[in-house]
Scaffold this motif. Sequence first.
Motif, short mmCIF file in Angstrom:
data_model
loop_
_atom_site.label_atom_id
_atom_site.label_comp_id
_atom_site.label_asym_id
_atom_site.label_seq_id
_atom_site.Cartn_x
_atom_site.Cartn_y
_atom_site.Cartn_z
N PHE A 126 0.84 -1.20 0.00
CA PHE A 126 0.00 0.00 0.00
C PHE A 126 0.87 1.25 0.00
O PHE A 126 1.96 1.26 0.55
CB PHE A 126 -0.94 -0.02 1.21
N CYS A 127 0.36 2.27 -0.64
CA CYS A 127 1.12 3.51 -0.82
C CYS A 127 1.26 4.25 0.51
O CYS A 127 0.27 4.51 1.20
CB CYS A 127 0.40 4.39 -1.85
N ALA A 128 2.48 4.63 0.84
CA ALA A 128 2.73 5.39 2.07
C ALA A 128 2.20 6.81 1.95
O ALA A 128 2.00 7.49 2.95
CB ALA A 128 4.24 5.41 2.37
N ASN A 129 1.95 7.26 0.72
CA ASN A 129 1.48 8.63 0.48
C ASN A 129 -0.03 8.75 0.61
O ASN A 129 -0.53 9.67 1.24
CB ASN A 129 1.95 9.07 -0.91
N CYS A 130 -0.77 7.79 -0.01
CA CYS A 130 -2.24 7.95 -0.06
C CYS A 130 -2.99 6.70 0.41
O CYS A 130 -4.22 6.76 0.53
CB CYS A 130 -2.68 8.32 -1.48
N GLY A 131 -2.30 5.61 0.64
CA GLY A 131 -2.96 4.41 1.17
C GLY A 131 -3.58 3.50 0.12
O GLY A 131 -4.09 2.44 0.45
N ASP A 144 4.38 1.02 -8.15
CA ASP A 144 3.67 2.25 -8.53
C ASP A 144 2.30 2.27 -7.87
O ASP A 144 1.62 1.24 -7.79
CB ASP A 144 3.52 2.31 -10.06
N CYS A 145 1.91 3.46 -7.43
CA CYS A 145 0.62 3.61 -6.75
C CYS A 145 -0.49 3.80 -7.77
O CYS A 145 -0.39 4.65 -8.67
CB CYS A 145 0.67 4.79 -5.79
N ASP A 146 -1.61 3.05 -7.60
CA ASP A 146 -2.78 3.19 -8.46
C ASP A 146 -3.50 4.51 -8.22
O ASP A 146 -4.15 5.04 -9.12
CB ASP A 146 -3.78 2.05 -8.16
N GLY A 147 -3.40 5.02 -7.01
CA GLY A 147 -4.18 6.20 -6.63
C GLY A 147 -3.51 7.51 -7.00
O GLY A 147 -4.04 8.28 -7.80
N CYS A 148 -2.33 7.75 -6.46
CA CYS A 148 -1.70 9.07 -6.64
C CYS A 148 -0.52 9.04 -7.60
O CYS A 148 0.07 10.08 -7.89
CB CYS A 148 -1.25 9.62 -5.28
N GLY A 149 -0.16 7.86 -8.09
CA GLY A 149 0.93 7.77 -9.06
C GLY A 149 2.32 7.78 -8.46
O GLY A 149 3.30 7.77 -9.19
ZN ZN Z 1 -0.52 6.76 -3.57
#
Ligand code: ZN
Length: 295
Positions: A126-131, A144-149
Amino acid sequence: MTRTRTPALTGARIDRADHVRGDADRLAAALGDRRARLLLLDALDPVVEDGLLGWTSLGLIDDGAEPLFLGLLDDIPHFAPLPADVSRIDGRSRSAWAALTLLAADEAALYASARSLVAWHASYRFCANCGSGTVIAKGGWQRDCDGCGAQHFPRTDPVVIMLARHGDANGVERVLVGHGVGFPSGRMSALAGFVEPGESIEEAVRRELFEEAGVVAETVEYIASQPWPFASSLMIGCLAEVADPTLTLDTKEVDAAIWVTREEVAAALAGEEGARFLAPPPIAIARTLLETWLG
Ligand SMILES: [Zn+2]
């Protein structure tokens, strides 16, 4: 200073082949290569056969598992499996120690790299930036994050590990070894600690020596480094000159420490009966530091 010994867990022969990781066509060709090999893992432990790592065909990867590209060995693509169920993955588990002692140096180094990579994927889903969820990129050397890139890269935590040394008025030099809380009885090793944000290696060595042993390092000399796959550290080995050998221990970290002579270090490294302390195992860079100091 005498020649530095080579630490364990270094010297892998594999070509990490960044040109393949970053090229979708080349990566697809590697995945489709009928010779491609897949590392056999039992949770995170290696499967050792006659002193060599066990491999299978990439085509036999478990359902749902994802291949992580380790690189090219003798021009053959090599992969490690990231299982669909990562609940058995414990990057800090030391159950692989015994197996590591059975492996040749380059095999142990390749395993250590694969182990840290698999453990990183297992704990960074899971992304540390947006979850949001993250997906594998660059053959396994990025997520790569699906949410915030956001792009995430395999982490390595720097750790300083150092032998303090002190020469007395008679010109006799001693080094400091300590018994960390949780060490086996009698085991003594170099002191160590994580480098903190904003610190240089030299500053971390000075801080850790003062915090753990109450000694002030005058000079710090880099000796060698070692990747440590439990879970993913870079051990940075140093020698540090100390003028005043008076010890004030932080007993929450180090419950005993002694200054030892060359003769005492030699006896410990040789495993002699009656040696003053039990030396670190061959896999540990602390042993490399002791051997290098001994010359
Ligand atoms: Zn993210």
